[in-house]
Scaffold this motif. Structure first.
Motif, mmCIF file in Angstrom:
data_model
loop_
_atom_site.group_PDB
_atom_site.id
_atom_site.type_symbol
_atom_site.label_atom_id
_atom_site.label_comp_id
_atom_site.label_asym_id
_atom_site.label_seq_id
_atom_site.Cartn_x
_atom_site.Cartn_y
_atom_site.Cartn_z
ATOM 1 N N CYS A 216 -6.948 5.775 1.850
ATOM 2 C CA CYS A 216 -7.975 6.676 1.336
ATOM 3 C C CYS A 216 -7.739 7.061 -0.116
ATOM 4 O O CYS A 216 -8.666 7.416 -0.821
ATOM 5 N N CYS A 217 -6.503 7.037 -0.583
ATOM 6 C CA CYS A 217 -6.219 7.405 -1.957
ATOM 7 C C CYS A 217 -4.941 6.696 -2.408
ATOM 8 O O CYS A 217 -4.228 6.115 -1.593
ATOM 9 N N CYS B 251 -1.675 7.725 -0.579
ATOM 10 C CA CYS B 251 -1.468 7.122 0.742
ATOM 11 C C CYS B 251 -1.121 5.647 0.595
ATOM 12 O O CYS B 251 -0.240 5.147 1.294
HETATM 13 ZN ZN LIG Z 1 -4.972 9.568 1.039
#
Ligand SMILES: [Zn+2]
Length: 84
Positions: free
Chosen positions: A45-46, A49
């Motif tokens: 997600c980012c 991560c």
């Molecule tokens: Zn994330």
């Protein structure tokens, strides 16, 4: 599924792949698109991560080949979820 895959490729390319993605850490909503859900489930997600779980180096753009690998992984997750 073809449309979802296209969205998935777009999201990864525009929201994750740049060296310093805009709004990093908050660029992936918790809901609203099957790809978003998959990104959170798969720790894609980012950049935090991706760095923590997938050892993707921070501060550099993600190469096209690696982006494709992330897309394949997310699509496999989505297909499995839909088959349940
Ligand atoms: Zn994330």
């Amino acid at each position: 599924m073809a449309a979802i895959r296209r969205h998935c490729e777009d999201f990864i390319r525009t929201r994750l792949a740049p060296a310093n993605p805009p709004n990093d850490g908050k660029q992936t909503p918790m809901r609203g698109h099957p790809v978003f859900i998959a990104q959170h489930a798969c720790a894609c997600c980012c950049r935090d991560c991706l760095a923590k779980w997938w050892k993707v180096p921070r501060g550099v753009a993600i190469p096209a080949e690696r982006q494709q690998g992330i897309v394949e992984f997310l699509m496999a997750w989505i297909e499995r979820e839909n088959a349940l």
